[in-house]
Scaffold this motif. Structure first.
Motif, PDB file in Angstrom:
ATOM      1  N   HIS A  64      56.319  35.466  50.223  1.00  0.00           N
ATOM      2  CA  HIS A  64      56.647  34.554  49.126  1.00  0.00           C
ATOM      3  C   HIS A  64      55.520  33.569  48.846  1.00  0.00           C
ATOM      4  O   HIS A  64      55.776  32.423  48.491  1.00  0.00           O
ATOM      5  CB  HIS A  64      57.949  33.814  49.455  1.00  0.00           C
ATOM      6  N   LEU A  65      54.286  33.986  49.009  1.00  0.00           N
ATOM      7  CA  LEU A  65      53.153  33.120  48.717  1.00  0.00           C
ATOM      8  C   LEU A  65      53.128  32.815  47.217  1.00  0.00           C
ATOM      9  O   LEU A  65      53.065  33.722  46.393  1.00  0.00           O
ATOM     10  CB  LEU A  65      51.849  33.795  49.133  1.00  0.00           C
ATOM     11  N   PRO A  66      53.192  31.541  46.823  1.00  0.00           N
ATOM     12  CA  PRO A  66      53.189  31.203  45.394  1.00  0.00           C
ATOM     13  C   PRO A  66      51.835  31.498  44.765  1.00  0.00           C
ATOM     14  O   PRO A  66      50.797  31.502  45.438  1.00  0.00           O
ATOM     15  CB  PRO A  66      53.502  29.704  45.394  1.00  0.00           C
ATOM     16  N   ASN A  67      51.840  31.705  43.459  1.00  0.00           N
ATOM     17  CA  ASN A  67      50.616  32.087  42.760  1.00  0.00           C
ATOM     18  C   ASN A  67      49.504  31.053  42.893  1.00  0.00           C
ATOM     19  O   ASN A  67      48.325  31.406  42.937  1.00  0.00           O
ATOM     20  CB  ASN A  67      50.915  32.323  41.271  1.00  0.00           C
ATOM     21  N   TYR A  68      49.878  29.773  42.948  1.00  0.00           N
ATOM     22  CA  TYR A  68      48.836  28.745  42.980  1.00  0.00           C
ATOM     23  C   TYR A  68      48.026  28.764  44.274  1.00  0.00           C
ATOM     24  O   TYR A  68      46.935  28.198  44.343  1.00  0.00           O
ATOM     25  CB  TYR A  68      49.427  27.352  42.720  1.00  0.00           C
ATOM     26  N   MET A  69      48.545  29.445  45.319  1.00  0.00           N
ATOM     27  CA  MET A  69      47.813  29.550  46.582  1.00  0.00           C
ATOM     28  C   MET A  69      46.925  30.793  46.648  1.00  0.00           C
ATOM     29  O   MET A  69      46.135  30.944  47.573  1.00  0.00           O
ATOM     30  CB  MET A  69      48.790  29.576  47.752  1.00  0.00           C
ATOM     31  N   LYS A  70      47.035  31.660  45.659  1.00  0.00           N
ATOM     32  CA  LYS A  70      46.319  32.937  45.698  1.00  0.00           C
ATOM     33  C   LYS A  70      44.918  32.813  45.100  1.00  0.00           C
ATOM     34  O   LYS A  70      44.497  31.732  44.663  1.00  0.00           O
ATOM     35  CB  LYS A  70      47.134  34.009  44.972  1.00  0.00           C
ATOM     36  N   ASP A  71      44.206  33.940  45.051  1.00  0.00           N
ATOM     37  CA  ASP A  71      42.845  33.953  44.504  1.00  0.00           C
ATOM     38  C   ASP A  71      42.647  35.133  43.556  1.00  0.00           C
ATOM     39  O   ASP A  71      41.540  35.653  43.422  1.00  0.00           O
ATOM     40  CB  ASP A  71      41.820  34.012  45.635  1.00  0.00           C
ATOM     41  N   ASP A  72      43.732  35.555  42.889  1.00  0.00           N
ATOM     42  CA  ASP A  72      43.676  36.761  42.061  1.00  0.00           C
ATOM     43  C   ASP A  72      43.570  36.479  40.568  1.00  0.00           C
ATOM     44  O   ASP A  72      43.655  37.386  39.752  1.00  0.00           O
ATOM     45  CB  ASP A  72      44.921  37.628  42.333  1.00  0.00           C
ATOM     46  N   ASN A  73      43.374  35.210  40.195  1.00  0.00           N
ATOM     47  CA  ASN A  73      43.296  34.879  38.775  1.00  0.00           C
ATOM     48  C   ASN A  73      42.096  33.965  38.522  1.00  0.00           C
ATOM     49  O   ASN A  73      42.200  32.934  37.880  1.00  0.00           O
ATOM     50  CB  ASN A  73      44.597  34.189  38.331  1.00  0.00           C
ATOM     51  N   VAL A  74      40.952  34.407  39.048  1.00  0.00           N
ATOM     52  CA  VAL A  74      39.741  33.579  39.011  1.00  0.00           C
ATOM     53  C   VAL A  74      38.632  34.319  38.259  1.00  0.00           C
ATOM     54  O   VAL A  74      38.369  35.491  38.533  1.00  0.00           O
ATOM     55  CB  VAL A  74      39.274  33.240  40.446  1.00  0.00           C
ATOM     56  N   SER A  75      38.003  33.628  37.325  1.00  0.00           N
ATOM     57  CA  SER A  75      36.924  34.238  36.542  1.00  0.00           C
ATOM     58  C   SER A  75      35.677  34.406  37.399  1.00  0.00           C
ATOM     59  O   SER A  75      35.527  33.767  38.450  1.00  0.00           O
ATOM     60  CB  SER A  75      36.602  33.368  35.331  1.00  0.00           C
ATOM     61  N   GLN A  76      34.768  35.249  36.932  1.00  0.00           N
ATOM     62  CA  GLN A  76      33.510  35.445  37.646  1.00  0.00           C
ATOM     63  C   GLN A  76      32.719  34.140  37.740  1.00  0.00           C
ATOM     64  O   GLN A  76      32.088  33.843  38.757  1.00  0.00           O
ATOM     65  CB  GLN A  76      32.672  36.520  36.948  1.00  0.00           C
ATOM     66  N   GLU A  77      32.765  33.365  36.670  1.00  0.00           N
ATOM     67  CA  GLU A  77      32.059  32.084  36.653  1.00  0.00           C
ATOM     68  C   GLU A  77      32.616  31.146  37.726  1.00  0.00           C
ATOM     69  O   GLU A  77      31.859  30.474  38.437  1.00  0.00           O
ATOM     70  CB  GLU A  77      32.196  31.441  35.270  1.00  0.00           C
ATOM     71  N   THR A  78      33.948  31.121  37.847  1.00  0.00           N
ATOM     72  CA  THR A  78      34.563  30.247  38.846  1.00  0.00           C
ATOM     73  C   THR A  78      34.323  30.776  40.253  1.00  0.00           C
ATOM     74  O   THR A  78      34.149  29.993  41.196  1.00  0.00           O
ATOM     75  CB  THR A  78      36.070  30.086  38.566  1.00  0.00           C
ATOM     76  N   LYS A  79      34.299  32.093  40.412  1.00  0.00           N
ATOM     77  CA  LYS A  79      33.974  32.662  41.728  1.00  0.00           C
ATOM     78  C   LYS A  79      32.580  32.220  42.172  1.00  0.00           C
ATOM     79  O   LYS A  79      32.361  31.901  43.347  1.00  0.00           O
ATOM     80  CB  LYS A  79      34.046  34.187  41.672  1.00  0.00           C
ATOM     81  N   LYS A  80      31.656  32.201  41.221  1.00  0.00           N
ATOM     82  CA  LYS A  80      30.297  31.753  41.534  1.00  0.00           C
ATOM     83  C   LYS A  80      30.307  30.284  41.938  1.00  0.00           C
ATOM     84  O   LYS A  80      29.631  29.874  42.890  1.00  0.00           O
ATOM     85  CB  LYS A  80      29.385  31.973  40.325  1.00  0.00           C
ATOM     86  N   LEU A  81      31.082  29.482  41.206  1.00  0.00           N
ATOM     87  CA  LEU A  81      31.202  28.071  41.535  1.00  0.00           C
ATOM     88  C   LEU A  81      31.790  27.891  42.938  1.00  0.00           C
ATOM     89  O   LEU A  81      31.270  27.127  43.753  1.00  0.00           O
ATOM     90  CB  LEU A  81      32.099  27.365  40.510  1.00  0.00           C
TER      91      LEU A  81
END
Length: 336
Positions: free
Chosen positions: A9-26
């Protein structure tokens, strides 16, 4: 608990599956640490986030443009958010619902978090540019962002500043409430070792939206600098003097109670409707689910002041007090 043992039941805000490439770089360039369960947190401009939450915060800053009469409610996670949402909604819409016997009050059939959506946890978590025009004006939003983070968005708005209401709750009770919330959220009973790990994370400031004292200070200073648009409320004072505080809230929102309303018991009706005892016993909050898929009953517990005494050792309490006193020194903001 290791991150690899991901709770069902991990909530979406704790995940890392909705991150843009730009934000991944950041994110790759940011200081990182782990929460008490082993999940990665990243520090962006002095505040800790999970990847999905950081992405949503960046999208809020880039795209959210509040209207002049919109209202933003801010708080620490488990710092009085649910109660503040219900009170503001009831105060703002009292003529439409409270004084009209032909209507059923929305708070009786919907969770307060569905009536007052989170900017970064709900609206911008699902879309980079959510359609906010579908919401009536004035719209009430909520957030856990620090005021300086929120103002990155509001300062870009072409309209005058919107109203911001912040509720501040003592960190010891916030911590205990957060502990019980996490147990309910993840549908597990965490052990004493996890309790101590979470306590250590709070003390280090390494929690989602932490360090919490920095969030408190941002709104405290904002309320001193801009009294017309930023209201700083203490959870404990709402508990101690609810009539005075709700009238103060209504005045700040430019919808003060009239003499007739006060004599007719409107303030008392709102307090009764919004009491945590009443809300927690409603069917929608006992067995319902919020729009973002979290069980409604997760948001309700005791709401008591001083419940930390049943959970923290004297040494833990002193450590909290010493940290907060040191961090707030010279600001004028104090806690009992």
């Amino acid at each position: 608990m290791e991150a690899s043992q991901e709770p069902q039941h991990l909530p979406n805000y704790m995940k890392d599956d909705n991150v843009s490439q730009e934000t991944k770089k950041l994110i790759s360039s940011l200081p990182s640490d782990k929460d008490f369960m082993g999940y990665n947190l990243y520090n962006y401009k002095g505040c800790w986030y999970y990847p999905n939450t950081l992405q949503a915060v960046l999208d809020v800053q880039d795209h959210f443009r509040p209207r002049e009469n919109d209202i933003i409610l801010a708080s620490l996670p488990k710092g009085g958010t649910t109660w503040l949402k219900s009170l503001v909604f009831a105060v703002l819409h009292r003529e439409k619902y409270l004084e009209n016997p032909q209507t059923t009050h929305p708070l009786l059939s919907q969770n307060p978090h569905d009536l007052v959506p989170f900017l970064e946890i709900e609206l911008y978590a699902s879309s980079q540019t959510p359609d906010l025009t579908k919401f009536p004006s004035p719209m009430i939003f909520s957030t856990h962002m620090h005021l300086n983070t929120l103002r990155e968005a509001t300062k870009k708005s072409s309209s005058s500043p919107c109203k911001v209401v912040y509720v501040c709750r003592g960190l010891k009770d916030t911590f205990v409430s957060g502990w019980h919330y996490k147990n309910k959220l993840h549908r597990t009973e965490m052990d004493q070792a996890s309790f101590e790990l979470l306590f250590d994370s709070y003390c280090r400031g390494v929690t989602l939206y932490g360090p919490y004292w920095e969030q408190m200070l941002s709104y405290w200073k904002g309320s001193l600098e801009d009294k017309e648009n930023v209201l700083f409320m203490r959870y404990e004072e709402i508990v101690e003097e609810p009539l005075i505080q709700v009238k103060r809230l209504a005045g700040f929102l430019n919808c003060p109670f009239t003499k007739e309303e006060e004599e007719g018991g409107s303030v008392e009706k709102i307090l009764k409707l919004c009491s945590l005892r009443n809300l927690s016993n409603l069917e929608t909050n006992k067995n319902g689910t919020t729009r973002i898929g979290i069980d409604s009953n997760v948001f309700f517990r005791k709401g008591e002041v001083g419940d930390w005494k049943n959970h923290l050792t004297p040494q833990m309490a002193k450590r909290f007090d010493d940290i907060v006193e040191g961090r707030l020194q010279g600001s004028g903001l104090t806690f009992q």
